[in-house]
Design an enzyme around this catalytic site. Sequence first.
Site, PDB file in Angstrom:
ATOM      1  CB  SER A 130      14.969  -4.667  -7.938  1.00 20.85           C
ATOM      2  OG  SER A 130      15.346  -4.422  -6.612  1.00 20.85           O
ATOM      3  CB  THR A 201      19.403  -4.763 -10.374  1.00 21.33           C
ATOM      4  OG1 THR A 201      18.474  -4.409  -9.345  1.00 21.33           O
ATOM      5  CG2 THR A 201      20.179  -3.537 -10.805  1.00 21.33           C
ATOM      6  CD  GLU A 262      32.442 -21.891  -4.000  1.00 19.42           C
ATOM      7  OE1 GLU A 262      32.891 -21.261  -3.021  1.00 19.42           O
ATOM      8  OE2 GLU A 262      31.805 -21.345  -4.936  1.00 19.42           O
ATOM      9  CG  ASP A 406      16.924  -1.024  -6.765  1.00 18.67           C
ATOM     10  OD1 ASP A 406      17.384  -0.520  -5.713  1.00 18.67           O
ATOM     11  OD2 ASP A 406      16.961  -2.243  -6.978  1.00 18.67           O
TER      12      ASP A 406
END
Length: 538
Positions: A130, A201, A262, A406
Amino acid sequence: MKLNLTAMAVAAALSAGTTLVAQAASPDSFSAPASDRNTWYTNGNNTVTAIAARKDNIAQAKNVILFIGDGMGVSTVTAARILAGQQPNIIGSNSSTTPSSGEENSLSFELFPNLALSKTYSVNQQTSDSAPTMTAMVTGVKSNDGFLSVDQNLVRPTGSTDFASCNQDIANHKLTTILEIAEQAGKSTGIVSTARITHATPAANYAHTPERNWEADSNQPTGCATPDIARQLIEFNVGDGIEVALGGGREYFRPNTLLDPEDTTKLGRRKDGRDLTAEWTTKYGAGSHFIWNKADFDAIDPNTSTHLLGLFERSHMEYEADRLTDTAGEPSLAEMTEKSINILKNNSKGFYLQVEAGRIDHGHHAGNAYRALTDAIALSDAVKKAVDTLAAAGKLDETLIIVSADHSHVFTIAGYPQRGNNILGKVIEPGVGTYAKASDNNPYTTLSYANGLGYHTGVKGDDVYSTAVQIGRFANMSAVDTTDADFHQEAMVPLASGETHAGEDVAIYATGPGSRLFKGTLEQNVIFHVMNRKMTKK
């Protein structure tokens, strides 16, 4: 005809409630709409008439949105189109409630008027990753695998101790990105991904590095002169900075001494002691926000927010099929797209936004077609949401929207299934109503992979990487629910590292000003030149 609907599967389907998981043991086939020779002829003629009546939009593009389905090859688009038509509520966000055979369905972006093919090879590989493919799309220049927005004349590091490669002259090999050009023109900019925001990306928009894996400083040799990717996002100083960055990758921005908000037993990855999430709000001041959960996302007012950083997972965001079970909650790709547009459109000079459905790629690497396809459907929903949001704001005609990929994956649709065959199911022979049999006298699925980890059941998504490779005709599928979210398709060539990318061309779908320039088979870097010409050239 339901050939594989067991009591256990029915119970599983009922217990699933409204969560976005597999519709367990869904029908093996769906009814095809009634059609005859006159229907086919009339529909075809009407399509040509509609195409002939189209008028090209030759205006300049005030705004550009580039959608990327990571790994979304043509076979993925086809299978997702059929799945969305057969099971329209499979991820909960489609408006239709009546299933059909699926073949005649269209994803939102397939209705765009202009189409081309994109050649995805990189400078040094026939089948790319990518990093160079996105570099080509956002800089107009092809480069080497692993490189992010730098030219081919650098050397990719050979490992975590390759200090020499870490201290190359990046400045003289940088490639200017379309996001940077937009900032220089006074436009607002944003990046959205369901992967880590530091992943290849999204990172190609703002980072310049010979190694896509340098996402945090802990991924680099000590003392590396090239800033890590997360740091490059925070230190991005072109124009007035990136206005919106939404995705995953929280641990790459937080120090290894700080517990996650979290996952409260996990620490960040940074060894430099910096909390880049805090630096974001310090840098941009009033109107800037860092958020990490759905409640905070919902509370953001797009009319007053000037710089928004949202990191909703320590690593990648959840697959769409698993999103509603996330502890802190995550926005959908469509919701992130809508929020981004509503922030960016406040700039009278326009905006550039790049949106990635990053986990299509991960589902394929794991050999899990269900999650790959449902994330492709989520991308279709995000594109539709963008169109609707722009139309409501009166900005659709001034926005160039491009949807592409991609690269592809070694993902196949095969056999001779009857029309209406469940795309996730086993092949049913046309006119016979029974499963087609392979030479071993066992049924087989329509979807499979040319390589990868192979057949598994009951293993959630990426968890398959911790299980044994199972290649070839590994099991009799007669009693297996191949439509389950955790079914991993069979593969032919054993690869413990997971399924690979494929090298064939991918599609470019486009609408809006400048979209008419997408015709024929193009080099992937042409995408940049269309965006640049229509967004900045007078």
